[in-house]
Design an enzyme around this catalytic site. Structure first.
Site, mmCIF file in Angstrom:
data_model
loop_
_atom_site.group_PDB
_atom_site.id
_atom_site.type_symbol
_atom_site.label_atom_id
_atom_site.label_comp_id
_atom_site.label_asym_id
_atom_site.label_seq_id
_atom_site.Cartn_x
_atom_site.Cartn_y
_atom_site.Cartn_z
ATOM 1 N N CYS A 58 0.797 -1.237 0.000
ATOM 2 C CA CYS A 58 0.000 0.000 0.000
ATOM 3 C C CYS A 58 0.823 1.278 0.000
ATOM 4 O O CYS A 58 0.792 2.042 -0.954
ATOM 5 C CB CYS A 58 -0.919 0.004 1.220
ATOM 6 S SG CYS A 58 -2.134 -1.295 1.142
HETATM 7 N N1 NAD Z 1 -2.419 -6.348 1.783
HETATM 8 C C1 NAD Z 1 -2.834 -5.305 2.477
HETATM 9 O O1 NAD Z 1 -2.467 -5.123 3.633
HETATM 10 C C2 NAD Z 1 -3.795 -4.281 1.886
HETATM 11 C C3 NAD Z 1 -4.347 -3.326 2.754
HETATM 12 C C4 NAD Z 1 -5.236 -2.394 2.247
HETATM 13 C C5 NAD Z 1 -5.559 -2.409 0.886
HETATM 14 N N2 NAD Z 1 -5.007 -3.343 0.065
HETATM 15 C C6 NAD Z 1 -5.419 -3.316 -1.336
HETATM 16 O O2 NAD Z 1 -6.264 -4.436 -1.584
HETATM 17 C C7 NAD Z 1 -6.077 -4.929 -2.915
HETATM 18 C C8 NAD Z 1 -5.701 -6.403 -2.891
HETATM 19 O O3 NAD Z 1 -4.461 -6.555 -2.209
HETATM 20 P P1 NAD Z 1 -3.978 -7.930 -1.605
HETATM 21 O O4 NAD Z 1 -2.856 -7.593 -0.670
HETATM 22 O O5 NAD Z 1 -5.119 -8.726 -1.069
HETATM 23 O O6 NAD Z 1 -3.410 -8.643 -2.921
HETATM 24 P P2 NAD Z 1 -3.034 -10.189 -3.094
HETATM 25 O O7 NAD Z 1 -2.042 -10.247 -4.204
HETATM 26 O O8 NAD Z 1 -2.687 -10.790 -1.772
HETATM 27 O O9 NAD Z 1 -4.369 -10.878 -3.566
HETATM 28 C C9 NAD Z 1 -4.992 -10.628 -4.777
HETATM 29 C C10 NAD Z 1 -5.639 -11.911 -5.276
HETATM 30 O O10 NAD Z 1 -6.341 -11.606 -6.477
HETATM 31 C C11 NAD Z 1 -6.209 -12.699 -7.364
HETATM 32 N N3 NAD Z 1 -6.503 -12.212 -8.706
HETATM 33 C C12 NAD Z 1 -5.711 -11.504 -9.542
HETATM 34 N N4 NAD Z 1 -6.374 -11.244 -10.695
HETATM 35 C C13 NAD Z 1 -7.609 -11.786 -10.568
HETATM 36 C C14 NAD Z 1 -8.741 -11.841 -11.434
HETATM 37 N N5 NAD Z 1 -8.730 -11.267 -12.623
HETATM 38 N N6 NAD Z 1 -9.831 -12.503 -10.981
HETATM 39 C C15 NAD Z 1 -9.836 -13.090 -9.754
HETATM 40 N N7 NAD Z 1 -8.786 -13.071 -8.913
HETATM 41 C C16 NAD Z 1 -7.691 -12.420 -9.315
HETATM 42 C C17 NAD Z 1 -4.769 -13.169 -7.149
HETATM 43 O O11 NAD Z 1 -4.603 -14.510 -7.573
HETATM 44 C C18 NAD Z 1 -4.658 -13.019 -5.615
HETATM 45 O O12 NAD Z 1 -5.040 -14.196 -4.941
HETATM 46 C C19 NAD Z 1 -5.010 -4.031 -3.533
HETATM 47 O O13 NAD Z 1 -5.634 -2.984 -4.215
HETATM 48 C C20 NAD Z 1 -4.283 -3.452 -2.323
HETATM 49 O O14 NAD Z 1 -3.680 -2.211 -2.595
HETATM 50 C C21 NAD Z 1 -4.135 -4.290 0.536
#
Ligand code: NAD
Length: 443
Positions: free
Chosen positions: A277
């Site tokens: 983030c």
């Molecule tokens: N990790 C954190 O602490 C956090 C905190 C706040 C916000 N975010 C935001 O949340 C969002 C997700 O982050 P995350 O950390 O969970 O990412 P991540 O990479 O852990 O998970 C994303 C998942 O989406 C799947 N994916 C990708 N393309 C896809 C598609 N077309 N259809 C279905 N699934 C698909 C991937 O296989 C993966 O399992 C991002 O925008 C991030 O900035 C993350």
């Protein structure tokens, strides 16, 4: 069916929690969210394009540190959570929540390809009366200007046939004081019906829902939260360098400043920003601002200061070795902690990788230990492949320098300080160790 009938039907199902919720993207954000909705009684479908993740979940196994396999197994056995890699299942859902990645491209521009692909996947089977909520962090305007036209491509219209909102994820992995259900959720609809439905979706699942007037306000709110952190961390990183030159310990300064009961919030310096983030999201705004002919000088400057930290740390390692007549070249240097923050297993964007590459380039004999990361994963921009070296007394005494990058609770820093020769500490993890045998240098 008339719009108000579609609205009322979905509202009733949400209020009775009979609405089926689909989560797209079962990562660090999506999986805890699926767990939260299922725990509050919603039947949940989890869709991910990674078949390995789906197989693990179906077998009752978790791949995320703070969600236990027992918890997943229980949800699956109880029939409350159905993981799938079949997009056709999205048609079964009443509400679809998107939690896919939003990284930066190599040129540090927003990579919106995951949102676009997900939008296209939903659009193919979107049906009347569904609510779609985007949670992925992004710049203001994404829901309305990018996602909406993709979803409307097959003839259905927001406000008439389906509903669309944005609600930013505020997950803080590894924070024992907060989980998805105890963090209030900001919600903004593309129109007022969409906003009301999204509020109704989250209300039973989380501590508090904060409705705002539009999806754009909700998107901007998340960017503000992360930019605030990035800028304040940059400030203390800069002060660290300045105070260090003056022989003043920045950590002691912050501890003292923190006693002021108003007007000061403590931020702490470190080896550079990490995670999905804070190093990334502010640049979504920078990019979007350019389209409006305005500049984000604060954000750019904070980025510059924060990205210079790995170099500063390596410079401090060089200086610390120099005192002993050594150089980085050929010194045995072990990095402690490669995850981007304390007590998590997520190495994405961790400054440890940049630091290790800089050390390796200068000829260091490199190793690392991280109880949460047994082997360095393949990263988009880094190439070092090592496995975690076990920490033994012998190992510690045989290293020229132990470099603390991430202060996991699992590390016994007193014990490390009794056996290591030199410690370079970027996290103040060795504060309070009474009589360390190691020479300790802060960086
Ligand atoms: N990790 C954190 O602490 C956090 C905190 C706040 C916000 N975010 C935001 O949340 C969002 C997700 O982050 P995350 O950390 O969970 O990412 P991540 O990479 O852990 O998970 C994303 C998942 O989406 C799947 N994916 C990708 N393309 C896809 C598609 N077309 N259809 C279905 N699934 C698909 C991937 O296989 C993966 O399992 C991002 O925008 C991030 O900035 C993350």
């Amino acid at each position: 069916m008339a719009t108000n009938k579609l609205f009322q039907d979905l509202m009733d199902r949400l209020e009775k929690r009979t609405a089926r919720v689909a989560i797209i993207g079962l990562g660090y954000v999506g999986l805890p969210l699926a767990d939260t909705f299922a725990a509050k009684g919603y039947p949940v479908i989890g869709f991910d394009v990674d078949p390995h993740k789906v197989e693990m979940l179906e077998a009752g196994k978790s791949y995320i540190g703070h969600i236990s396999s027992e918890r997943i197994a229980k949800l699956i056995a109880g029939g409350r959570f159905t993981p799938t890699s079949d997009p056709a299942r999205l048609a079964d859902a009443d509400a679809i929540v998107i939690c896919v990645p939003t990284p930066l491209t190599e040129y540090r521009e927003p990579d919106l390809s995951y949102i676009v692909k997900t939008g296209e996947t939903i659009a193919k089977r979107l049906r009347r009366g569904q609510l779609v909520v985007l949670e992925s962090t992004t710049y203001p305007g994404t829901t309305n200007q990018l996602l909406r036209p993709i979803l409307e491509a097959n003839g259905l219209a927001v406000g008439k046939d389906f509903f669309l909102a944005f609600s930013p994820e505020r997950e803080d992995p590894g924070n024992p004081n907060f989980s998805t259900s105890t963090i209030p959720k900001v919600v903004g609809g593309v129109d007022s019906e969409s906003g009301r439905l999204a509020v109704a979706l989250y209300k039973p699942a989380v501590t508090g829902v904060v409705p705002v007037s539009s999806a754009e306000v909700a998107e901007a709110c998340k960017i503000l939260e992360n930019t605030y952190r990035a800028v304040n961390i940059a400030l203390v990183n800069e002060l660290k360098v300045v105070f260090d030159a003056m022989g003043i310990d920045v950590w002691e300064v912050i501890a003292a400043a923190k006693t002021k009961p108003f007007g000061f919030q403590a931020f702490y310096p470190g080896p550079g920003l990490g995670g999905h983030c804070i190093p990334i999201d502010p640049f979504y705004l920078t990019w979007a601002a350019r389209r409006y002919g305005v500049h984000t000088r604060f954000i750019e400057l904070a980025g510059e200061v924060n990205t210079s930290m790995p170099r500063y740390v390596v410079q401090r390692v060089g200086e610390a070795l120099n005192v002993e007549g050594k150089s980085i070249n050929r010194s045995r240097i072990c990095v402690l902690g490669v995850a981007y923050k304390k007590d998590v297993d997520d190495p994405r964007e961790s400054p440890a990788f940049e630091i290790m590459e800089l050390l390796e380039r200068q000829g260091a004999d490199l190793s690392y230990n991280d109880p949460h990361v047994p082997a360095l994963p393949k990263m988009r921009h880094h190439h070092i492949r090592l496995t975690s070296s076990p920490l033994t007394e012998e190992f510690l005494t045989s290293r020229d320098c132990m470099l603390i990058v991430t202060e996991h609770k699992a590390f016994d820093f007193s014990w490390i300080a009794q056996h290591a020769r030199l410690i370079v500490d970027t996290r103040n993890a060795t504060a309070g160790i009474a009589t360390p045998k190691a020479r300790i240098v802060k960086a």
